[in-house]
Scaffold this active site. Sequence first.
Site, PDB file in Angstrom:
ATOM      1  CG  ASP A  66     -32.816  32.279 -72.935  1.00 38.11           C
ATOM      2  OD1 ASP A  66     -32.630  31.551 -73.922  1.00 38.11           O
ATOM      3  OD2 ASP A  66     -33.821  32.182 -72.202  1.00 38.11           O
ATOM      4  CG  ASP A 215     -35.981  26.926 -71.764  1.00 41.58           C
ATOM      5  OD1 ASP A 215     -35.242  26.902 -70.783  1.00 41.58           O
ATOM      6  OD2 ASP A 215     -36.063  27.921 -72.490  1.00 41.58           O
TER       7      ASP A 215
END
Length: 319
Positions: A66, A215
């Site tokens: 992603d 992240d």
Amino acid sequence: MNFNINILGTGGTRPLHNRYLTSVLIEYHGESILFDCGEATQMSLRKQKISWQKIKMICITHLHADHITGLLGIVMLMAQSGDTRKEPLTIIGPIGIKKYLETNIELLRVHKNYQIIYKEIIINKTEPVLYEDKRKRIEYIKLKHSIDCIGYLFIEKDKPGKFDIQKAESLNIPKGPIRKKLQEGYEVMLNGRKIVPSEILGETKKGLKFAYITDTAYFEELSTYIQNFNLVIIESTFKDDLKEEAKKKLHLTAKLAAQITKKAKVYQTGLIHFSERYTLNKDLYELLNEAQQEYPNGNIFLAKDGMKLKANKDKFIIK
């Protein structure tokens, strides 16, 4: 002030019809820097009428789909736009980013008519400063995720104050190269006398500091890297009721993101990288509310696809 931040996407895992994958683009003095490039990033560029040919650098946080599956499309788009691109494209990311892209370029027989310069980061070995010029520098920090993951810091250098023409004339400083050097912050020698910039320049203007963080799980040291930053765009994947899942998957809740920026005394915080389960505005505003309760004076906002922030003195204004 020629400094804009464009939010191209705000989601995690997979794109939704109204929310593309997390990606942010800086426009700074005529050139652009792209942070992450998930599926459909080029669609966001088209929608926002942003020139992909002005992208000088692409900074990838980590090798999860992603965050990288749109990269090949951008590279092909630049190649298929004729011979208009003259400058090389720099791609920065963790070890493996070159292999990923070059393998795809070879398999798909992509003809690229420009140079790609790769800078692969070996965490804890590569020097923190990745790029520097007279206006800015870009640094990286190590994040805490399931694979090597990088946060990026964009630091604008302080700018010399306003040039005082009357003082320059009183010191008999001639027009031309000597004045220019002083305006750029350099000392000069004139008739055997050293002249320092502070003699003819006003108060120095502090440069803006921006961070892109996704992240990552929570860790204490993270706030030390972003102390007093003007704006931090930071992942807020889960609401607080899923804090155990966030911990397990090495992500942040909105509340934890606010704790980090509060500890760092960040002026503005943008929440991003929302779980695909949050499809309703109500869910997103609950995320925002949890963060704002944690850091009431943090100028916290929800990043939204298509949002543009424009630098204005010491902060960014949402346009």
